[in-house]
Design a protein around this motif. Sequence first.
Motif, PDB file in Angstrom:
ATOM      1  N   ALA A 181       0.818  -1.215   0.000  1.00 50.70           N
ATOM      2  CA  ALA A 181       0.000   0.000   0.000  1.00 50.70           C
ATOM      3  C   ALA A 181       0.850   1.262   0.000  1.00 50.70           C
ATOM      4  O   ALA A 181       0.467   2.281  -0.571  1.00 50.70           O
ATOM      5  CB  ALA A 181      -0.939  -0.005   1.205  1.00 50.70           C
ATOM      6  N   LEU A 182       2.016   1.213   0.635  1.00 52.12           N
ATOM      7  CA  LEU A 182       2.858   2.409   0.760  1.00 52.12           C
ATOM      8  C   LEU A 182       3.849   2.601  -0.382  1.00 52.12           C
ATOM      9  O   LEU A 182       4.349   3.704  -0.580  1.00 52.12           O
ATOM     10  CB  LEU A 182       3.613   2.375   2.095  1.00 52.12           C
ATOM     11  CG  LEU A 182       2.754   2.501   3.343  1.00 52.12           C
ATOM     12  CD1 LEU A 182       3.599   2.308   4.592  1.00 52.12           C
ATOM     13  CD2 LEU A 182       2.025   3.846   3.380  1.00 52.12           C
ATOM     14  N   LEU A 183       4.177   1.533  -1.091  1.00 48.96           N
ATOM     15  CA  LEU A 183       5.135   1.678  -2.195  1.00 48.96           C
ATOM     16  C   LEU A 183       4.622   2.659  -3.229  1.00 48.96           C
ATOM     17  O   LEU A 183       3.424   2.695  -3.478  1.00 48.96           O
ATOM     18  CB  LEU A 183       5.399   0.316  -2.849  1.00 48.96           C
ATOM     19  CG  LEU A 183       6.347  -0.594  -2.099  1.00 48.96           C
ATOM     20  CD1 LEU A 183       6.414  -1.965  -2.770  1.00 48.96           C
ATOM     21  CD2 LEU A 183       7.743  -0.010  -1.992  1.00 48.96           C
ATOM     22  N   PRO A 184       5.484   3.525  -3.773  1.00 53.11           N
ATOM     23  CA  PRO A 184       6.939   3.508  -3.750  1.00 53.11           C
ATOM     24  C   PRO A 184       7.572   4.356  -2.643  1.00 53.11           C
ATOM     25  O   PRO A 184       8.777   4.559  -2.654  1.00 53.11           O
ATOM     26  CB  PRO A 184       7.299   4.087  -5.121  1.00 53.11           C
ATOM     27  CG  PRO A 184       6.237   5.095  -5.368  1.00 53.11           C
ATOM     28  CD  PRO A 184       4.983   4.482  -4.777  1.00 53.11           C
ATOM     29  N   ASP A 185       6.798   4.850  -1.695  1.00 50.97           N
ATOM     30  CA  ASP A 185       7.303   5.782  -0.679  1.00 50.97           C
ATOM     31  C   ASP A 185       8.117   5.071   0.394  1.00 50.97           C
ATOM     32  O   ASP A 185       7.631   4.710   1.460  1.00 50.97           O
ATOM     33  CB  ASP A 185       6.138   6.543  -0.047  1.00 50.97           C
ATOM     34  CG  ASP A 185       6.583   7.678   0.845  1.00 50.97           C
ATOM     35  OD1 ASP A 185       7.789   7.769   1.155  1.00 50.97           O
ATOM     36  OD2 ASP A 185       5.722   8.477   1.243  1.00 50.97           O
ATOM     37  N   MET A 186       9.402   4.873   0.114  1.00 49.11           N
ATOM     38  CA  MET A 186      10.288   4.179   1.053  1.00 49.11           C
ATOM     39  C   MET A 186      10.543   4.992   2.315  1.00 49.11           C
ATOM     40  O   MET A 186      10.815   4.436   3.378  1.00 49.11           O
ATOM     41  CB  MET A 186      11.619   3.846   0.364  1.00 49.11           C
ATOM     42  CG  MET A 186      11.512   2.733  -0.651  1.00 49.11           C
ATOM     43  SD  MET A 186      10.858   1.191   0.026  1.00 49.11           S
ATOM     44  CE  MET A 186      12.057   0.831   1.301  1.00 49.11           C
ATOM     45  N   ARG A 187      10.433   6.304   2.244  1.00 45.58           N
ATOM     46  CA  ARG A 187      10.625   7.139   3.429  1.00 45.58           C
ATOM     47  C   ARG A 187       9.559   6.798   4.478  1.00 45.58           C
ATOM     48  O   ARG A 187       9.874   6.609   5.645  1.00 45.58           O
ATOM     49  CB  ARG A 187      10.536   8.617   3.050  1.00 45.58           C
ATOM     50  CG  ARG A 187      10.840   9.555   4.186  1.00 45.58           C
ATOM     51  CD  ARG A 187      10.697  11.008   3.787  1.00 45.58           C
ATOM     52  NE  ARG A 187      11.500  11.329   2.622  1.00 45.58           N
ATOM     53  CZ  ARG A 187      11.085  12.088   1.600  1.00 45.58           C
ATOM     54  NH1 ARG A 187       9.885  12.594   1.592  1.00 45.58           N
ATOM     55  NH2 ARG A 187      11.888  12.339   0.599  1.00 45.58           N
ATOM     56  N   THR A 188       8.312   6.677   4.046  1.00 46.21           N
ATOM     57  CA  THR A 188       7.224   6.341   4.965  1.00 46.21           C
ATOM     58  C   THR A 188       7.351   4.905   5.454  1.00 46.21           C
ATOM     59  O   THR A 188       7.115   4.621   6.630  1.00 46.21           O
ATOM     60  CB  THR A 188       5.857   6.568   4.280  1.00 46.21           C
ATOM     61  OG1 THR A 188       5.782   7.944   3.884  1.00 46.21           O
ATOM     62  CG2 THR A 188       4.716   6.254   5.214  1.00 46.21           C
ATOM     63  N   ILE A 189       7.742   3.986   4.578  1.00 50.45           N
ATOM     64  CA  ILE A 189       7.925   2.587   4.981  1.00 50.45           C
ATOM     65  C   ILE A 189       9.008   2.492   6.055  1.00 50.45           C
ATOM     66  O   ILE A 189       8.830   1.818   7.078  1.00 50.45           O
ATOM     67  CB  ILE A 189       8.268   1.701   3.759  1.00 50.45           C
ATOM     68  CG1 ILE A 189       7.034   1.555   2.863  1.00 50.45           C
ATOM     69  CG2 ILE A 189       8.783   0.334   4.192  1.00 50.45           C
ATOM     70  CD1 ILE A 189       7.298   0.885   1.529  1.00 50.45           C
ATOM     71  N   THR A 190      10.115   3.167   5.864  1.00 44.19           N
ATOM     72  CA  THR A 190      11.208   3.144   6.841  1.00 44.19           C
ATOM     73  C   THR A 190      10.744   3.710   8.180  1.00 44.19           C
ATOM     74  O   THR A 190      11.030   3.150   9.241  1.00 44.19           O
ATOM     75  CB  THR A 190      12.414   3.944   6.313  1.00 44.19           C
ATOM     76  OG1 THR A 190      12.816   3.377   5.066  1.00 44.19           O
ATOM     77  CG2 THR A 190      13.574   3.903   7.288  1.00 44.19           C
ATOM     78  N   ARG A 191      10.008   4.814   8.135  1.00 42.73           N
ATOM     79  CA  ARG A 191       9.491   5.427   9.366  1.00 42.73           C
ATOM     80  C   ARG A 191       8.544   4.473  10.095  1.00 42.73           C
ATOM     81  O   ARG A 191       8.629   4.295  11.298  1.00 42.73           O
ATOM     82  CB  ARG A 191       8.809   6.746   9.015  1.00 42.73           C
ATOM     83  CG  ARG A 191       8.561   7.656  10.175  1.00 42.73           C
ATOM     84  CD  ARG A 191       8.155   9.065   9.787  1.00 42.73           C
ATOM     85  NE  ARG A 191       7.208   9.146   8.683  1.00 42.73           N
ATOM     86  CZ  ARG A 191       7.457   9.774   7.531  1.00 42.73           C
ATOM     87  NH1 ARG A 191       8.621  10.344   7.318  1.00 42.73           N
ATOM     88  NH2 ARG A 191       6.539   9.818   6.592  1.00 42.73           N
ATOM     89  N   LYS A 192       7.631   3.846   9.354  1.00 40.04           N
ATOM     90  CA  LYS A 192       6.689   2.902   9.982  1.00 40.04           C
ATOM     91  C   LYS A 192       7.438   1.698  10.578  1.00 40.04           C
ATOM     92  O   LYS A 192       7.070   1.204  11.640  1.00 40.04           O
ATOM     93  CB  LYS A 192       5.658   2.424   8.967  1.00 40.04           C
ATOM     94  CG  LYS A 192       4.603   3.443   8.648  1.00 40.04           C
ATOM     95  CD  LYS A 192       3.298   2.753   8.313  1.00 40.04           C
ATOM     96  CE  LYS A 192       2.211   3.750   8.034  1.00 40.04           C
ATOM     97  NZ  LYS A 192       1.615   4.312   9.219  1.00 40.04           N
ATOM     98  N   ALA A 193       8.468   1.231   9.893  1.00 41.21           N
ATOM     99  CA  ALA A 193       9.251   0.099  10.412  1.00 41.21           C
ATOM    100  C   ALA A 193       9.957   0.487  11.703  1.00 41.21           C
ATOM    101  O   ALA A 193       9.998  -0.312  12.653  1.00 41.21           O
ATOM    102  CB  ALA A 193      10.258  -0.362   9.363  1.00 41.21           C
ATOM    103  N   LEU A 194      10.493   1.668  11.778  1.00 43.08           N
ATOM    104  CA  LEU A 194      11.143   2.130  13.013  1.00 43.08           C
ATOM    105  C   LEU A 194      10.155   2.239  14.156  1.00 43.08           C
ATOM    106  O   LEU A 194      10.463   1.888  15.295  1.00 43.08           O
ATOM    107  CB  LEU A 194      11.835   3.476  12.771  1.00 43.08           C
ATOM    108  CG  LEU A 194      13.094   3.427  11.914  1.00 43.08           C
ATOM    109  CD1 LEU A 194      13.580   4.843  11.594  1.00 43.08           C
ATOM    110  CD2 LEU A 194      14.196   2.638  12.599  1.00 43.08           C
ATOM    111  N   LEU A 195       8.962   2.711  13.860  1.00 49.25           N
ATOM    112  CA  LEU A 195       7.929   2.821  14.902  1.00 49.25           C
ATOM    113  C   LEU A 195       7.431   1.447  15.361  1.00 49.25           C
ATOM    114  O   LEU A 195       7.062   1.281  16.522  1.00 49.25           O
ATOM    115  CB  LEU A 195       6.745   3.645  14.384  1.00 49.25           C
ATOM    116  CG  LEU A 195       7.025   5.132  14.166  1.00 49.25           C
ATOM    117  CD1 LEU A 195       5.853   5.808  13.452  1.00 49.25           C
ATOM    118  CD2 LEU A 195       7.325   5.832  15.493  1.00 49.25           C
ATOM    119  N   ALA A 196       7.459   0.470  14.455  1.00 55.51           N
ATOM    120  CA  ALA A 196       7.001  -0.884  14.791  1.00 55.51           C
ATOM    121  C   ALA A 196       8.055  -1.680  15.559  1.00 55.51           C
ATOM    122  O   ALA A 196       7.747  -2.707  16.154  1.00 55.51           O
ATOM    123  CB  ALA A 196       6.604  -1.632  13.516  1.00 55.51           C
ATOM    124  N   SER A 197       9.305  -1.222  15.520  1.00 51.84           N
ATOM    125  CA  SER A 197      10.388  -1.979  16.177  1.00 51.84           C
ATOM    126  C   SER A 197      10.379  -1.780  17.670  1.00 51.84           C
ATOM    127  O   SER A 197      10.086  -0.809  18.227  1.00 51.84           O
ATOM    128  CB  SER A 197      11.753  -1.524  15.641  1.00 51.84           C
ATOM    129  OG  SER A 197      11.819  -1.828  14.270  1.00 51.84           O
TER     130      SER A 197
END
Length: 197
Positions: A181-197
């Motif tokens: 759903a978020l691709l191609p926005d890798m900036r948002t994906i990276t941010r969400k992954a950091l918040l999920a960690s």
Amino acid sequence: MTPSLILTERAETQLGGIEKCLSKGLINAVCFYGRAGTGKTSYAKHLGEKYSLDVRHLDCAIKGTNNRLMEQLQFIASSGVLPMNDEVKPFNRCYILDEFHNLPMKDQCRFKMMIEDYADTVLFLICLNVSKTKSYEKSVESAIRSRCEGVSFDIRRDELESHASKVAKQFPMLSREVITALLPDMRTITRKALLAS
């Protein structure tokens, strides 16, 4: 490739060829285009540091900077002063022209002579956002496009599944549905992954 960026195989192949040309000084202008958050500026910074002695990041989105920007570029490009080090790189300087799509076409066109005049000493890396309604061709003046190697950072529909798999390996804390759903926005994906960690 920069280790933190996840690019399509098509972009990786094209960038590999561009890096070979840059290492030999065969080209001095590259235009990275795609949607916001796809890694264009990060990759430009990587190339600038790898292939030039001095990197200048210039934000073309700041209103009223066009004339000052050109004056600054011409002064620095023609100046013989470089950082003190013993490194040898193909280019003395690199200008990252970020948010280039914000410049009117007539102002973009002013860069064409600089790209030619400083071909042996200055690397120009142009970054701009495109969308479904405003393509690369509509966002960049033709005289600039003819002097640059263009690289799309977007993901085509036929690349979506394989790219989502690559991203899921790097960010296993995110579901495949969220990633797709978020691709191609890798900036948002990276941010969400950091918040999920």
